[in-house]
Scaffold this motif. Structure first.
Motif, PDB file in Angstrom:
ATOM      1  N   HIS A  74      62.268   3.749  14.945  1.00  0.00           N
ATOM      2  CA  HIS A  74      61.898   2.802  13.894  1.00  0.00           C
ATOM      3  C   HIS A  74      61.151   3.448  12.733  1.00  0.00           C
ATOM      4  CE1 HIS A  74      63.290  -0.656  16.153  1.00  0.00           C
ATOM      5  NE2 HIS A  74      62.627  -0.223  17.214  1.00  0.00           N
ATOM      6  N   GLY A  75      60.736   4.701  12.885  1.00  0.00           N
ATOM      7  CA  GLY A  75      59.980   5.343  11.812  1.00  0.00           C
ATOM      8  C   GLY A  75      58.637   4.685  11.572  1.00  0.00           C
ATOM      9  N   VAL A  76      57.988   4.287  12.643  1.00  0.00           N
ATOM     10  CA  VAL A  76      56.670   3.663  12.514  1.00  0.00           C
ATOM     11  C   VAL A  76      55.834   4.037  13.741  1.00  0.00           C
ATOM     12  CG1 VAL A  76      57.532   1.488  13.492  1.00  0.00           C
ATOM     13  CG2 VAL A  76      55.447   1.469  12.139  1.00  0.00           C
ATOM     14  N   VAL A  77      54.559   4.282  13.478  1.00  0.00           N
ATOM     15  CA  VAL A  77      53.635   4.701  14.537  1.00  0.00           C
ATOM     16  C   VAL A  77      52.640   3.579  14.794  1.00  0.00           C
ATOM     17  CG1 VAL A  77      51.779   6.320  15.108  1.00  0.00           C
ATOM     18  CG2 VAL A  77      53.853   7.151  13.969  1.00  0.00           C
ATOM     19  N   PRO A  78      52.512   3.133  16.044  1.00  0.00           N
ATOM     20  CA  PRO A  78      51.553   2.055  16.329  1.00  0.00           C
ATOM     21  C   PRO A  78      50.115   2.538  16.199  1.00  0.00           C
ATOM     22  CG  PRO A  78      52.829   2.633  18.313  1.00  0.00           C
ATOM     23  CD  PRO A  78      53.232   3.594  17.234  1.00  0.00           C
ATOM     24  N   PRO A  79      49.211   1.645  15.841  1.00  0.00           N
ATOM     25  CA  PRO A  79      47.808   2.040  15.697  1.00  0.00           C
ATOM     26  C   PRO A  79      47.094   2.131  17.043  1.00  0.00           C
ATOM     27  CG  PRO A  79      48.018  -0.308  15.296  1.00  0.00           C
ATOM     28  CD  PRO A  79      49.420   0.212  15.566  1.00  0.00           C
ATOM     29  N   THR A  80      45.990   2.851  17.058  1.00  0.00           N
ATOM     30  CA  THR A  80      45.109   2.906  18.220  1.00  0.00           C
ATOM     31  C   THR A  80      44.144   1.731  18.119  1.00  0.00           C
ATOM     32  OG1 THR A  80      45.258   5.314  18.203  1.00  0.00           O
ATOM     33  CG2 THR A  80      43.445   4.347  19.460  1.00  0.00           C
ATOM     34  N   ALA A  81      44.239   0.808  19.054  1.00  0.00           N
ATOM     35  CA  ALA A  81      43.397  -0.392  18.983  1.00  0.00           C
ATOM     36  C   ALA A  81      41.920  -0.021  19.128  1.00  0.00           C
ATOM     37  CB  ALA A  81      43.793  -1.366  20.079  1.00  0.00           C
ATOM     38  N   ASN A  82      41.086  -0.799  18.479  1.00  0.00           N
ATOM     39  CA  ASN A  82      39.627  -0.699  18.643  1.00  0.00           C
ATOM     40  C   ASN A  82      39.017   0.600  18.130  1.00  0.00           C
ATOM     41  OD1 ASN A  82      39.249  -3.226  19.871  1.00  0.00           O
ATOM     42  ND2 ASN A  82      39.803  -2.406  21.880  1.00  0.00           N
ATOM     43  N   LEU A  83      39.749   1.341  17.327  1.00  0.00           N
ATOM     44  CA  LEU A  83      39.146   2.557  16.766  1.00  0.00           C
ATOM     45  C   LEU A  83      38.411   2.160  15.493  1.00  0.00           C
ATOM     46  CD1 LEU A  83      38.681   5.584  16.832  1.00  0.00           C
ATOM     47  CD2 LEU A  83      40.815   5.882  15.598  1.00  0.00           C
ATOM     48  N   THR A  84      37.111   1.968  15.599  1.00  0.00           N
ATOM     49  CA  THR A  84      36.343   1.572  14.411  1.00  0.00           C
ATOM     50  C   THR A  84      35.557   2.750  13.844  1.00  0.00           C
ATOM     51  OG1 THR A  84      34.650   0.691  15.889  1.00  0.00           O
ATOM     52  CG2 THR A  84      36.196  -0.886  14.985  1.00  0.00           C
ATOM     53  N   GLU A  85      35.073   3.623  14.737  1.00  0.00           N
ATOM     54  CA  GLU A  85      34.394   4.824  14.234  1.00  0.00           C
ATOM     55  C   GLU A  85      34.856   6.013  15.073  1.00  0.00           C
ATOM     56  OE1 GLU A  85      30.108   4.724  14.254  1.00  0.00           O
ATOM     57  OE2 GLU A  85      29.992   6.802  13.547  1.00  0.00           O
ATOM     58  N   GLN A  86      35.670   6.860  14.471  1.00  0.00           N
ATOM     59  CA  GLN A  86      36.224   7.987  15.218  1.00  0.00           C
ATOM     60  C   GLN A  86      35.106   8.957  15.608  1.00  0.00           C
ATOM     61  OE1 GLN A  86      39.974   9.373  13.749  1.00  0.00           O
ATOM     62  NE2 GLN A  86      39.691  11.428  14.566  1.00  0.00           N
ATOM     63  N   ASP A  87      35.162   9.381  16.848  1.00  0.00           N
ATOM     64  CA  ASP A  87      34.206  10.371  17.362  1.00  0.00           C
ATOM     65  C   ASP A  87      34.244  11.605  16.452  1.00  0.00           C
ATOM     66  OD1 ASP A  87      32.931  12.422  18.778  1.00  0.00           O
ATOM     67  OD2 ASP A  87      33.630  11.694  20.718  1.00  0.00           O
ATOM     68  N   PRO A  88      33.100  12.017  15.895  1.00  0.00           N
ATOM     69  CA  PRO A  88      33.119  13.171  14.976  1.00  0.00           C
ATOM     70  C   PRO A  88      33.613  14.455  15.640  1.00  0.00           C
ATOM     71  CG  PRO A  88      30.856  12.443  15.450  1.00  0.00           C
ATOM     72  CD  PRO A  88      31.771  11.416  16.037  1.00  0.00           C
ATOM     73  N   GLU A  89      33.577  14.496  16.968  1.00  0.00           N
ATOM     74  CA  GLU A  89      34.095  15.694  17.653  1.00  0.00           C
ATOM     75  C   GLU A  89      35.618  15.680  17.773  1.00  0.00           C
ATOM     76  OE1 GLU A  89      32.124  17.472  20.909  1.00  0.00           O
ATOM     77  OE2 GLU A  89      30.438  16.066  20.766  1.00  0.00           O
ATOM     78  N   ILE A  90      36.222  14.570  17.361  1.00  0.00           N
ATOM     79  CA  ILE A  90      37.682  14.443  17.466  1.00  0.00           C
ATOM     80  C   ILE A  90      38.277  14.634  16.080  1.00  0.00           C
ATOM     81  CG2 ILE A  90      39.530  12.769  17.903  1.00  0.00           C
ATOM     82  CD1 ILE A  90      37.779  11.820  20.303  1.00  0.00           C
ATOM     83  N   ASP A  91      38.870  15.794  15.888  1.00  0.00           N
ATOM     84  CA  ASP A  91      39.295  16.198  14.556  1.00  0.00           C
ATOM     85  C   ASP A  91      40.810  16.233  14.449  1.00  0.00           C
ATOM     86  OD1 ASP A  91      39.112  17.070  11.975  1.00  0.00           O
ATOM     87  OD2 ASP A  91      38.767  19.181  12.519  1.00  0.00           O
ATOM     88  N   VAL A  92      41.432  15.089  14.735  1.00  0.00           N
ATOM     89  CA  VAL A  92      42.875  14.945  14.512  1.00  0.00           C
ATOM     90  C   VAL A  92      43.094  13.631  13.769  1.00  0.00           C
ATOM     91  CG1 VAL A  92      43.666  16.348  16.471  1.00  0.00           C
ATOM     92  CG2 VAL A  92      43.195  13.910  16.806  1.00  0.00           C
ATOM     93  N   ARG A 149      37.347  -5.266  23.511  1.00  0.00           N
ATOM     94  CA  ARG A 149      36.878  -4.067  22.788  1.00  0.00           C
ATOM     95  C   ARG A 149      36.643  -2.890  23.739  1.00  0.00           C
ATOM     96  NH1 ARG A 149      38.432  -6.854  19.802  1.00  0.00           N
ATOM     97  NH2 ARG A 149      37.525  -8.168  18.211  1.00  0.00           N
ATOM     98  N   ALA A 150      37.002  -3.052  24.997  1.00  0.00           N
ATOM     99  CA  ALA A 150      36.615  -2.058  26.002  1.00  0.00           C
ATOM    100  C   ALA A 150      37.460  -0.787  25.954  1.00  0.00           C
ATOM    101  CB  ALA A 150      36.679  -2.689  27.394  1.00  0.00           C
ATOM    102  N   SER A 151      38.784  -0.938  25.759  1.00  0.00           N
ATOM    103  CA  SER A 151      39.640   0.250  25.678  1.00  0.00           C
ATOM    104  C   SER A 151      39.677   0.697  24.232  1.00  0.00           C
ATOM    105  CB  SER A 151      41.051  -0.071  26.192  1.00  0.00           C
ATOM    106  OG  SER A 151      41.832   1.106  26.157  1.00  0.00           O
ATOM    107  N   ARG A 152      39.013   1.804  23.921  1.00  0.00           N
ATOM    108  CA  ARG A 152      38.888   2.244  22.522  1.00  0.00           C
ATOM    109  C   ARG A 152      39.028   3.766  22.433  1.00  0.00           C
ATOM    110  NH1 ARG A 152      34.812  -1.168  20.706  1.00  0.00           N
ATOM    111  NH2 ARG A 152      34.773   0.118  18.837  1.00  0.00           N
ATOM    112  N   PRO A 153      40.252   4.249  22.644  1.00  0.00           N
ATOM    113  CA  PRO A 153      40.481   5.702  22.625  1.00  0.00           C
ATOM    114  C   PRO A 153      39.992   6.337  21.319  1.00  0.00           C
ATOM    115  CG  PRO A 153      42.429   4.547  23.412  1.00  0.00           C
ATOM    116  CD  PRO A 153      41.476   3.503  22.934  1.00  0.00           C
ATOM    117  N   PHE A 154      39.396   7.488  21.439  1.00  0.00           N
ATOM    118  CA  PHE A 154      38.954   8.325  20.322  1.00  0.00           C
ATOM    119  C   PHE A 154      37.756   7.748  19.554  1.00  0.00           C
ATOM    120  CE2 PHE A 154      43.639   9.191  20.631  1.00  0.00           C
ATOM    121  CZ  PHE A 154      43.517  10.395  21.302  1.00  0.00           C
ATOM    122  N   ASP A 155      37.290   6.558  19.945  1.00  0.00           N
ATOM    123  CA  ASP A 155      36.155   5.950  19.257  1.00  0.00           C
ATOM    124  C   ASP A 155      34.851   6.537  19.804  1.00  0.00           C
ATOM    125  OD1 ASP A 155      35.557   3.341  17.466  1.00  0.00           O
ATOM    126  OD2 ASP A 155      34.016   3.542  19.033  1.00  0.00           O
TER     127      ASP A 155
END
Lengths: 407, 79
Positions: free
Chosen positions: A355-373, A216-222
């Protein structure tokens, strides 16, 4: 000025998500972090990393390569072979002087440095290996690929820290546009998972300290992110002018449409909070591709999972490109492979286009409210991506942005 | 075969990844795909394993394993 278009005709990836392009792509689509406790780092404050599963140098490259090449060179050598085979090229038959090699690397032979330094301290200078220098110098990776594949055109290594792989691909593109090369093997490699290097990053405060739960350590944007997890990886793209690729009937996996680079001129490690340098690199890459910011459908973000990068990058993306595009950070799965990151992520962006598919960002359970994308999380998202941007920002304030389009 | 030869063979197989079947007294370092840098490394390994010092100049002169075993024995190597 109009430039010849450049195509990606081959991919080679060795990442913590999997050994080989297909395994790596499946791994990032599954979205499970590759981080785990690392016995090689036992006793350190940060004792976790992301390693490539099953990369046995002796089995994959032979005993001589296993003994005489540092791991960062081994990874790139294997990956370059995969990329060339994927492109359907035969190194026995190609015109070697027309084939360039440009590989990015942040650290060089970290394993060799540390092992030989230990030997010198313990046994004296006369026991230091004569292979110390040829094994550790960063440029050796491009030199070794030239030896291995008979690619004897322009040959260099780029060092822009965590942007090195993207810088290499942009530089390679220029060698094709100028006509200096017909084919360039471009990518990045890193294998710095050694006690001293990891300690250095830990002392900077760059690494996640969630060592009781590595997965759970690498969690971009969380909102709970606290740093990156260091990784080893290599990625190589085969690049050719689009016309040449068509003429030889090659499969074009994507087009490399634009490259932009800049420097923050701000701080040795912290990103410019205003994102001025990153913005200029993004705008330059889009202008180079002849596209408008609103054309971007998908961004493979730098997204390191550090508190500073992710918020600054997201703000800059929002300001430059708006809110319509999907954003992902594959570093949730792979961790941060420093000089390899820009190359493997360009590979993932090319695969998202194909492939027309975008991989998910692992471990993103609660997006940082300051991150608005619009960050893709949970599971892969089907999306007909036409234009993808891949961001890479290095310590030292060096920024490299690639724009890829559907072939 | 001398004990020193067996030790040299062990070093080549274990540390240099040479196939055991390729090792013979007649084999040259060239045959075993070992270059001048490997020879310097070999000299270091021989020093660790056999307790005798081969200088870089001496290492450069070595061609076959027979030469090597002879030099090591002359220097009083004890396997």
């Amino acid at each position: 000025m109009s430039h010849p278009e450049v195509a990606v005709t081959g991919l080679g990836l060795a990442t913590p998500a999997g050994l080989g392009t297909d395994a790596s792509w499946q791994g990032v689509l599954e979205g499970a972090s590759a981080a785990s406790t690392d016995p090689a780092l036992a006793g350190l404050e940060v004792d976790m990393s992301c390693r490539i599963p099953g990369f046995d140098a002796t089995a994959l490259l032979g005993r001589k390569a296993a003994r005489r090449l540092d791991r960062f060179v081994q990874l790139a050598t294997w990956t370059a072979r995969e990329a060339v085979a994927d492109a359907g090229l035969d190194p026995e038959a190609w015109d070697g002087p027309r084939v360039g090699v440009v590989i990015g690397c942040g650290m060089g032979g970290a394993h060799t440095w540390e092992e030989q330094h230990r030997r010198m301290l313990e046994h004296g200078p006369e026991r230091v290996s004569p292979l110390l220098i040829p094994m550790l110098v960063p440029n050796m990776v491009a030199g070794q690929i030239a030896i291995d594949l008979g690619a004897t055109g322009p040959n260099l290594v780029t060092a822009t820290a965590c942007a090195s792989g993207a810088t290499a691909i942009g530089t390679a593109r220029d060698l094709l546009r100028s006509g200096a090369c017909d084919i360039v093997l471009a990518g990045g490699t890193e294998a710095g998972l050694t006690p001293l290097s990891i300690t250095g990053f830990a002392q900077m405060g760059a690494l996640s300290t969630r060592t009781d739960d590595p997965a759970r350590a690498s969690r971009p944007f969380d909102v709970e992110r606290d740093g990156f997890v260091a990784a080893e990886a290599a990625g190589v793209l085969v690049l050719e002018r689009d016309d040449d690729a068509r003429a030889r009937g090659a499969r074009r996996r994507a087009r490399l449409a634009g490259y932009g680079a800049s420097a923050d001129g701000y701080h040795v490690t912290a990103p410019d909070p205003e994102g001025g340098g990153a913005e200029r690199a993004m705008r330059a890459a889009l202008a180079d591709a002849g596209l408008a910011p609103g054309d971007v459908d998908h961004v493979n973000a730098h997204g390191t999972s550090t508190p500073l990068n992710d918020v600054s990058e997201a703000r800059t993306l929002r300001r430059v490109c708006g809110e319509a595009m999907s954003v992902t950070s594959t570093k949730g799965v792979t961790g941060h492979s420093l000089g390899a990151a820009g190359a493997i992520e360009a590979g993932f962006a090319a695969l998202a286009l194909e492939h027309g598919v975008v991989p998910p960002t692992a471990n993103l359970t609660e997006q940082d409210p300051e991150i608005d994308v619009d960050v893709v999380a949970g599971s892969p998202r089907e999306q007909a991506v036409e234009v993808a941007m891949s961001n890479s920002f290095g310590f030292g304030g060096q920024n490299a942005v690639l724009v890829l389009t559907r072939a | 075969m001398s004990a020193v030869y067996e030790k040299v063979k062990g070093v080549l197989v274990d540390k240099f990844g040479v196939e055991e079947s390729e090792v013979s007294l007649e084999a040259s370092f060239d045959d075993l795909d070992l270059d001048s840098l490997d020879l310097v490394e070999f000299a270091l390994a021989a020093e660790e394993e056999l307790g005798v010092r081969i200088s870089d100049e001496e290492a450069e002169q070595l061609e076959t394993l027979a030469d090597t075993v002879k030099l090591l024995e002359e220097k009083g190597a004890q396997a």
